[in-house]
Design a protein around this motif. Structure first.
Motif, PDB file in Angstrom:
ATOM      1  N   PHE A   1       8.192  -6.758  10.262  1.00  0.00           N
ATOM      2  CA  PHE A   1       7.079  -7.193   9.421  1.00  0.00           C
ATOM      3  C   PHE A   1       6.856  -8.436   8.984  1.00  0.00           C
ATOM      4  O   PHE A   1       5.841  -9.057   9.071  1.00  0.00           O
ATOM      5  CB  PHE A   1       7.518  -6.361   8.174  1.00  0.00           C
ATOM      6  CG  PHE A   1       6.628  -6.587   6.880  1.00  0.00           C
ATOM      7  CD1 PHE A   1       5.159  -6.148   6.740  1.00  0.00           C
ATOM      8  CD2 PHE A   1       7.304  -7.229   5.721  1.00  0.00           C
ATOM      9  CE1 PHE A   1       4.427  -6.614   5.560  1.00  0.00           C
ATOM     10  CE2 PHE A   1       6.327  -7.587   4.479  1.00  0.00           C
ATOM     11  CZ  PHE A   1       5.109  -7.222   4.572  1.00  0.00           C
TER      12      PHE A   1
ATOM     13  N   ARG B   1       5.066  -9.925  12.014  1.00  0.00           N
ATOM     14  CA  ARG B   1       3.539  -9.704  12.104  1.00  0.00           C
ATOM     15  C   ARG B   1       2.792 -10.780  11.166  1.00  0.00           C
ATOM     16  O   ARG B   1       1.931 -10.829  11.377  1.00  0.00           O
ATOM     17  CB  ARG B   1       3.272  -8.246  11.601  1.00  0.00           C
ATOM     18  CG  ARG B   1       3.327  -7.165  12.785  1.00  0.00           C
ATOM     19  CD  ARG B   1       2.917  -5.747  12.663  1.00  0.00           C
ATOM     20  NE  ARG B   1       3.486  -5.342  11.296  1.00  0.00           N
ATOM     21  CZ  ARG B   1       4.381  -4.506  11.131  1.00  0.00           C
ATOM     22  NH1 ARG B   1       5.091  -4.350  12.227  1.00  0.00           N
ATOM     23  NH2 ARG B   1       4.747  -4.119   9.930  1.00  0.00           N
ATOM     24  N   ARG B   2       3.574 -10.914   9.924  1.00  0.00           N
ATOM     25  CA  ARG B   2       2.878 -11.626   8.858  1.00  0.00           C
ATOM     26  C   ARG B   2       2.786 -13.056   9.605  1.00  0.00           C
ATOM     27  O   ARG B   2       1.800 -13.782   9.225  1.00  0.00           O
ATOM     28  CB  ARG B   2       3.526 -11.532   7.701  1.00  0.00           C
ATOM     29  CG  ARG B   2       3.568 -10.331   7.076  1.00  0.00           C
ATOM     30  CD  ARG B   2       2.127 -10.003   6.489  1.00  0.00           C
ATOM     31  NE  ARG B   2       1.511  -8.862   7.248  1.00  0.00           N
ATOM     32  CZ  ARG B   2       0.395  -8.592   6.986  1.00  0.00           C
ATOM     33  NH1 ARG B   2      -0.383  -9.231   5.987  1.00  0.00           N
ATOM     34  NH2 ARG B   2      -0.297  -7.859   7.872  1.00  0.00           N
TER      35      ARG B   2
ATOM     36  N   TYR C   1       8.669  -1.669   3.694  1.00  0.00           N
ATOM     37  CA  TYR C   1       8.673  -2.903   3.981  1.00  0.00           C
ATOM     38  C   TYR C   1       9.970  -3.653   3.831  1.00  0.00           C
ATOM     39  O   TYR C   1      10.234  -4.621   4.543  1.00  0.00           O
ATOM     40  CB  TYR C   1       7.767  -3.963   3.136  1.00  0.00           C
ATOM     41  CG  TYR C   1       6.179  -3.288   3.055  1.00  0.00           C
ATOM     42  CD1 TYR C   1       5.497  -3.442   4.394  1.00  0.00           C
ATOM     43  CD2 TYR C   1       5.688  -2.844   1.999  1.00  0.00           C
ATOM     44  CE1 TYR C   1       4.159  -2.855   4.323  1.00  0.00           C
ATOM     45  CE2 TYR C   1       4.408  -2.330   2.078  1.00  0.00           C
ATOM     46  CZ  TYR C   1       3.596  -2.482   3.493  1.00  0.00           C
ATOM     47  OH  TYR C   1       2.435  -1.819   3.551  1.00  0.00           O
TER      48      TYR C   1
END
Ligand code: SAM
Length: 271
Positions: A27, A30-31, A217
């Motif tokens: 996660f 990806r950010r 998340y």
């Protein structure tokens, strides 16, 4: 993402006083990739250096860690089942002049909290010896400001049954001649919005906690901490509602809750 890279960004976050180790590494990656594409940087070490020097870029990245997709009565079937099976139990076990207390944890722009206010008002509206309050919190300051305003686009309400819109929203036309919908004050006044991390919440005695689409998340360990926190914050036999892609199965904290309606992710606190 390699452990070294993850550690490098963990240090940058730690210098700003934040702990990203509790988020899932894919996660975070990806950010990071998304922000790096936006500002046209292709090297992680270079991006880490930019983050250290430019607080503004750090703030942008931090805000992007808060995925705030939401909508009114998200997964309508969950609200429907909650209303028919759980709400009557809460009402019948509440004593006269008790306040029913609900927490929308990770409320994003407020749609979940207002959906709860609408649902509870409808159910207890005629029982004048019962009252309620909803605490809605999110780590993201911008979404909380938006939520407090309680004004939503026509698109946000288009899937709602017309009587719900008619009874709970006021239609407005804004300065740009665009139609918007504002939550009526009776409903707005039931909800108190707060900025804050779930893990630092010190409020207790909730009848219900809705924490939907937040745990996904987080790493397992952080999920355990959050769920243990919820156990602590609920009244005896209180209810926890998670998102459709979330489960307590296989977690150490699984024994803290009984899966009352497994399909709808509705759990009850076990003492
Ligand atoms: C995908 S939204 C879910 C909104 C709503 N619960 C729903 O299901 O429609 C997730 C929200 O959780 C918030 N969030 C994530 N971690 C949090 C934490 N530790 N404390 C408070 N809010 C958090 C994010 O900022 C984001 O607004």
């Amino acid at each position: 993402m390699s452990t070294d890279l993850f550690d490098m960004f963990s240090k940058v976050f730690a210098d700003y006083g934040y702990d990203i180790k509790r988020f899932k590494a894919p996660f975070i990656k990806r950010r990071l990739d998304r922000r790096m594409r936006i500002i046209d940087v292709h090297d992680y070490t270079q991006y880490a250096a930019i983050l250290k020097e430019e607080r503004q870029e750090f703030e942008e990245l931090f805000a992007s860690l808060s995925i705030n997709v939401t909508n009114f009565f998200r997964d309508f079937m969950v609200y429907d089942r909650f209303k028919s099976s759980i709400l009557p139990r809460i009402i019948s076990s509440s004593h006269q002049h008790d306040k029913i207390r609900v927490w929308s944890a990770g409320c994003a722009s407020g749609e979940e909290a207002y959906s709860l206010a609408i649902m509870f008002t409808h159910a207890i509206g005629k029982l004048n010896n019962l009252s309620m309050e909803i605490i809605a919190s999110d780590i993201n300051k911008k979404t909380i400001e938006y939520a407090k305003n309680g004004i939503y686009s026509a698109k946000s309400v288009e899937q709602l049954p017309l009587p719900i819109v008619a009874q709970n929203f006021q239609k407005l036309t804004n300065a740009n001649n665009i139609v918007e919908y504002e939550i009526i004050s009776n409903i707005k006044n039931l909800v108190t919005f707060k900025v804050g991390d779930i893990l630092s919440n010190d409020m207790r005695c909730f009848d219900v906690i809705f924490c939907r689409n937040v745990l996904i998340y987080y790493e397992r360990e952080a999920q355990e901490l959050i769920v243990t926190k919820f156990h602590h914050c609920l009244k005896d036999s209180g209810y926890l509602v998670l998102g459709m892609d979330e489960t307590l199965l296989g977690r150490k904290c699984e024994k803290l809750f009984y899966p009352l309606m497994a399909r709808e992710r509705i759990y009850q606190k076990v003492l």
